[in-house]
Design a protein around this motif. Structure first.
Motif, PDB file in Angstrom:
ATOM      1  N   SER A   4       5.308 -10.248  -2.644  1.00 35.37           N
ATOM      2  CA  SER A   4       3.932 -10.678  -3.786  1.00 35.37           C
ATOM      3  C   SER A   4       2.760  -9.839  -3.877  1.00 35.37           C
ATOM      4  CB  SER A   4       3.719 -11.842  -3.617  1.00 35.37           C
ATOM      5  OG  SER A   4       3.230 -12.239  -2.436  1.00 35.37           O
ATOM      6  N   PHE A   5       2.090  -9.663  -3.022  1.00 38.48           N
ATOM      7  CA  PHE A   5       1.320  -8.830  -2.771  1.00 38.48           C
ATOM      8  C   PHE A   5       1.135  -7.542  -3.598  1.00 38.48           C
ATOM      9  CE2 PHE A   5      -0.700 -10.136   0.867  1.00 38.48           C
ATOM     10  CZ  PHE A   5      -1.093 -12.268   0.747  1.00 38.48           C
ATOM     11  N   VAL A   6       2.612  -6.883  -3.167  1.00 39.31           N
ATOM     12  CA  VAL A   6       2.696  -5.438  -3.674  1.00 39.31           C
ATOM     13  C   VAL A   6       3.614  -5.629  -5.098  1.00 39.31           C
ATOM     14  CG1 VAL A   6       4.407  -3.682  -3.927  1.00 39.31           C
ATOM     15  CG2 VAL A   6       3.523  -4.378  -1.848  1.00 39.31           C
ATOM     16  N   LYS A   7       3.590  -6.345  -5.350  1.00 36.89           N
ATOM     17  CA  LYS A   7       4.066  -6.837  -7.166  1.00 36.89           C
ATOM     18  C   LYS A   7       2.724  -7.246  -8.245  1.00 36.89           C
ATOM     19  CE  LYS A   7       9.111  -9.418  -6.315  1.00 36.89           C
ATOM     20  NZ  LYS A   7       9.825  -9.673  -6.542  1.00 36.89           N
ATOM     21  N   ASP A   8       1.905  -7.385  -7.273  1.00 34.91           N
ATOM     22  CA  ASP A   8       0.594  -7.992  -7.886  1.00 34.91           C
ATOM     23  C   ASP A   8      -0.101  -6.559  -8.258  1.00 34.91           C
ATOM     24  OD1 ASP A   8       0.840 -10.670  -7.881  1.00 34.91           O
ATOM     25  OD2 ASP A   8       0.485 -11.205  -6.501  1.00 34.91           O
ATOM     26  N   VAL A   9      -0.122  -5.298  -7.695  1.00 33.36           N
ATOM     27  CA  VAL A   9      -0.588  -4.500  -6.816  1.00 33.36           C
ATOM     28  C   VAL A   9       0.012  -4.125  -7.937  1.00 33.36           C
ATOM     29  CG1 VAL A   9      -1.316  -2.271  -6.226  1.00 33.36           C
ATOM     30  CG2 VAL A   9      -1.560  -4.391  -4.987  1.00 33.36           C
ATOM     31  N   GLU A  49      -3.842  -7.090   4.904  1.00 33.88           N
ATOM     32  CA  GLU A  49      -2.600  -7.200   4.186  1.00 33.88           C
ATOM     33  C   GLU A  49      -1.817  -6.983   3.056  1.00 33.88           C
ATOM     34  OE1 GLU A  49      -0.639 -10.925   5.320  1.00 33.88           O
ATOM     35  OE2 GLU A  49      -0.562 -10.238   6.887  1.00 33.88           O
ATOM     36  N   ARG A  50      -3.829  -7.135   2.133  1.00 38.01           N
ATOM     37  CA  ARG A  50      -3.565  -7.802   0.691  1.00 38.01           C
ATOM     38  C   ARG A  50      -4.003  -5.823   0.558  1.00 38.01           C
ATOM     39  NH1 ARG A  50      -7.566 -12.635  -1.081  1.00 38.01           N
ATOM     40  NH2 ARG A  50      -6.104 -12.549  -3.481  1.00 38.01           N
ATOM     41  N   ILE A  51      -5.100  -5.123   0.919  1.00 42.36           N
ATOM     42  CA  ILE A  51      -5.216  -3.585   1.114  1.00 42.36           C
ATOM     43  C   ILE A  51      -4.171  -3.019   1.797  1.00 42.36           C
ATOM     44  CG2 ILE A  51      -6.603  -2.380   1.734  1.00 42.36           C
ATOM     45  CD1 ILE A  51      -7.941  -4.168  -0.001  1.00 42.36           C
ATOM     46  N   VAL A  54      -1.929  -1.753  -1.741  1.00 41.11           N
ATOM     47  CA  VAL A  54      -1.828  -1.035  -2.269  1.00 41.11           C
ATOM     48  C   VAL A  54      -1.846   0.424  -1.744  1.00 41.11           C
ATOM     49  CG1 VAL A  54      -4.649   0.128  -3.296  1.00 41.11           C
ATOM     50  CG2 VAL A  54      -3.839  -2.095  -3.164  1.00 41.11           C
ATOM     51  N   ALA A  55      -2.198   0.451  -0.694  1.00 39.03           N
ATOM     52  CA  ALA A  55      -1.673   2.072   0.322  1.00 39.03           C
ATOM     53  C   ALA A  55      -0.042   2.247   0.096  1.00 39.03           C
ATOM     54  CB  ALA A  55      -2.504   1.948   2.252  1.00 39.03           C
ATOM     55  N   SER A  56       0.659   0.670   0.431  1.00 40.72           N
ATOM     56  CA  SER A  56       2.051   1.199  -0.222  1.00 40.72           C
ATOM     57  C   SER A  56       2.320   1.732  -1.744  1.00 40.72           C
ATOM     58  CB  SER A  56       1.700   0.267   0.538  1.00 40.72           C
ATOM     59  OG  SER A  56       2.323  -1.273  -1.237  1.00 40.72           O
TER      60      SER A  56
END
Length: 227
Positions: A4-9, A49-51, A54-56
């Motif tokens: 979910s974090f990746v999708k939001d990024v 996890e949230r940052i 971004v790195a991913s």
């Protein structure tokens, strides 16, 4: 959770036309005494996890470099999507070699970050640095003669962008004045403050985190800081 974090990024990257950007990504975590509750209640783990999300998207190796600091600092093992779970407990809280819960000295860790990315591991890629602080920023120079302002100016000719994030309602001192620092080759730093980082949505957080980075990329390219 990471998905979910990746999708939001990805949504924010598309909006800001950053999908094709490659960059090294670093996270710097305040571990002074006032941060203790954030480490204990899982807030810092969620920040990692949230940052990492971004790195991913930015980093070729999908790796997040991590530092913690008080009046000392530690370079921690980098974190990836394969080993992020329980990272804060494993790499920080249960790691006796990591100094914890002292007072502030931001310039000390900033100097080490600059050294890593410009001397030890130089690269033509930009480096995006998220710097978490809950106030009490060191006023003036430290024992080495460095200050936050001095290092921001010094690193303005380097491919480094500093995104400072204040959490809570404490005194953030010089961080609130980053936009007025004179003598910089490019505007290489930004600051915003969040009352409660646990309750801000991913969309809002990523929008703030990546608000000025595109402007810096453009100016840095125009002035030859980036190829």
């Amino acid at each position: 959770m990471m998905i979910s974090f990746v999708k939001d990024v990805q949504v924010v990257l598309e909006k800001k036309k950053l999908q094709q950007v490659k960059a090294r990504v670093a996270l710097v975590l305040d571990i002074t005494g006032s941060m203790r509750p954030y480490y204990k209640n899982g807030t810092v783990q969620k920040v990692v996890e949230r940052i990492l999300a971004v790195a991913s998207q930015f980093d070729d190796d999908q790796t997040l470099d991590v530092w913690v600091y008080d009046h000392r600092f530690s370079r921690l093992p980098s974190v990836t999507e394969q080993d992020f779970e329980n990272y804060v407990n494993r790499a920080i809280l249960e790691n006796a070699s990591v100094e914890k819960f002292g007072r502030n000295d931001e310039p000390l860790v900033m100097r080490d970050i600059i050294a890593k990315y410009t001397q030890e591991e130089p690269s033509s890629l930009p480096t995006y640095i998220t710097f978490i602080n809950d106030g009490g920023v060191k006023k003036g120079a430290n024992e080495a003669g460095d200050s936050v302002q001095k290092l921001i100016i010094e690193s303005a000719t380097k491919p480094l962008f500093w995104q400072f994030v204040g959490i809570g309602n404490a005194d953030f001192g010089v961080l609130k004045k980053l936009d007025t620092i004179e003598g910089r080759f490019v505007d290489n730093a930004n600051f915003f403050q969040i009352d409660n980082i646990d309750t801000i949505s991913n969309a809002a957080l990523y929008d703030l985190l990546l608000n000025e980075f595109p402007l810096w990329l453009e100016e840095a390219k125009q002035k030859g800081v980036l190829a």
